[in-house]
Design an enzyme around this catalytic site. Structure first.
Site, mmCIF file in Angstrom:
data_model
loop_
_atom_site.group_PDB
_atom_site.id
_atom_site.type_symbol
_atom_site.label_atom_id
_atom_site.label_comp_id
_atom_site.label_asym_id
_atom_site.label_seq_id
_atom_site.Cartn_x
_atom_site.Cartn_y
_atom_site.Cartn_z
ATOM 1 N N ARG A 153 0.836 -1.194 0.000
ATOM 2 C CA ARG A 153 0.000 0.000 0.000
ATOM 3 C C ARG A 153 0.876 1.252 0.000
ATOM 4 N NH1 ARG A 153 -1.846 -0.099 4.755
ATOM 5 N NH2 ARG A 153 -0.636 1.699 5.515
ATOM 6 N N TYR A 208 -16.757 18.528 -14.239
ATOM 7 C CA TYR A 208 -17.202 17.143 -14.241
ATOM 8 C C TYR A 208 -18.204 16.900 -13.111
ATOM 9 C CZ TYR A 208 -16.859 12.115 -13.293
ATOM 10 O OH TYR A 208 -17.150 10.807 -13.033
ATOM 11 N N LYS A 216 -8.414 8.336 -18.677
ATOM 12 C CA LYS A 216 -8.760 8.931 -19.958
ATOM 13 C C LYS A 216 -7.551 8.936 -20.905
ATOM 14 C CE LYS A 216 -12.737 9.760 -17.892
ATOM 15 N NZ LYS A 216 -12.510 9.625 -16.439
#
Length: 379
Positions: free
Chosen positions: A46, A98, A195
């Site tokens: 992590r 957004y 994206k």
């Protein structure tokens, strides 16, 4: 290095154990220590992962920053930035952004005592009216989602610096190929790496890039403490995507220009939003701070109804009806019912996001085929 070379080489090197030219996927949750506290730089996955480290170095390089921080999604990156704040702090945000960002601001962080002002920023000086002693963050997208509004990053940065306020720029629509906000004075750059950075619609990922070491340490602490980290396979996929970002973005820009000009001449199309048009609001600023105008386009129909828009949305073949953007394939979407459904209708309409608005993510197919596909769907 020039940008294309940097995208392929910066931040990565052959694997020292094998010479593999591609960064290995270190699919592990922990690392063996020779004695308590004696290890090879890695303790728990992590906190650190070699695949993630390579990606973070690459992200920092391509945005001309010093520190890259990777997350499990773009919204996880947004969440980390907001966790820099305290109850009572205020944020000035662009009013065209957004829907997921609007949702996390209003439905999550407002509950913890953070106040948000959503304002028009086409004139950067408008930001100044909302600055007060509690203002700690200015959040902008440029180009905005979905109306492609252009906000002057350098002017916004000057206001932020005058008042000792952090400026964060969501650079997802432009990508580092077209725009580098840190060079213009921003403190933080955020990406939905899902994206354009990934570019192949096969990974969900988020990224933050900064120059300041103290700010980076805070964000690394949040990344580790809150745990919204990406897996090594996802990091590998984004690393792979970065290597072709420049050639993909060149084609996105070329196709975007061709499709935008076709739509503007179509008798059934009312308005086309694309920042490459010379009469697009703040086009002159786009020319200054961007190296091209991208493949994101929105448009409305003269039959300004949701029914007419839905007919177009269901009538394409090459443009796939789906959320997201920035992949090699072309996508078509309806912001009012998809990506921006979380924004109240009256707020959407007031900002220009009408029910008939259609958003395109123009891919890298042959432009002639894309134009024919849209022409058939629009009728």
């Amino acid at each position: 290095m020039k940008l294309g070379t940097k995208l392929i080489h910066a931040g990565v090197s052959p694997d020292p154990s094998t010479g593999a030219i591609m960064t290995p996927i270190f699919q592990t949750s922990t690392y063996v220590q020779s004695a308590p506290g004696q290890h090879k730089g890695y303790e728990y996955a992590r906190t650190q992962n070699p695949t993630r480290d390579a990606l973070q170095d690459a992200l920092a390089a391509i945005e001309n920053g010093k520190y890259g921080i990777s997350f499990g999604s773009g919204l996880a990156a947004t969440d980390a930035v907001l966790k820099l704040l305290n109850p009572g702090d205020e944020v000035i945000a662009s009013n065209d952004l957004y829907g997921g960002t609007y949702r996390i601001f209003t439905k999550v962080f407002e509950r913890y005592g953070i106040k948000f002002h959503f304002i028009g920023m086409q004139e950067a000086e408008n930001i100044r009216k909302y600055v007060n002693a509690n203002t700690k963050l200015i959040w902008i997208e440029t180009p905005t989602n979905p109306l492609l509004n252009i906000i002057d990053i350098a002017a916004s940065a000057r206001i932020a610096q005058e008042h000792n306020i952090l400026l964060c720029v969501d650079n997802t629509f432009a990508s580092p190929y077209l725009q580098n906000p840190l060079d213009l004075g921003a403190h933080i750059v955020v990406h939905s790496a899902t994206k354009y950075l990934g570019g192949h619609s096969d990974v969900v990922h988020g990224a933050i890039v900064v120059k300041d070491e103290a700010l980076a340490k805070q964000l690394y602490f949040i990344q580790n403490s809150c745990g919204a980290v990406p897996g090594p396979q996802d990091c590998f996929l984004v690393l792979r995507g970065l290597k072709t970002l420049h050639v993909r973005m060149q084609r996105h820009c070329e196709n975007g220009a061709a499709v935008a000009n076709f739509l503007r001449q179509h008798p059934k199309v009312a308005k086309v939003y694309w920042c490459g048009f010379e009469d697009h609001p703040n086009h002159h600023i786009a020319k200054q701070q961007m190296r091209g105008f991208g493949g994101m386009i929105s448009f409305t129909l003269k039959d300004d109804s949701q029914e007419a828009a839905f007919k177009v949305l269901s009538g394409t073949h090459l443009f796939s009806l789906a959320e997201s953007l920035g992949g090699v394939e072309s996508l078509i979407g309806h912001p009012a019912s998809m990506t921006h459904a979380s924004i109240p209708r009256e707020d959407r309409i007031a900002n220009g996001l009408v029910d008939s608005l259609i958003r395109l993510s123009v891919g890298i197919e042959d432009a002639e085929d894309l134009i024919a596909d849209l022409g058939k769907a629009i009728g």
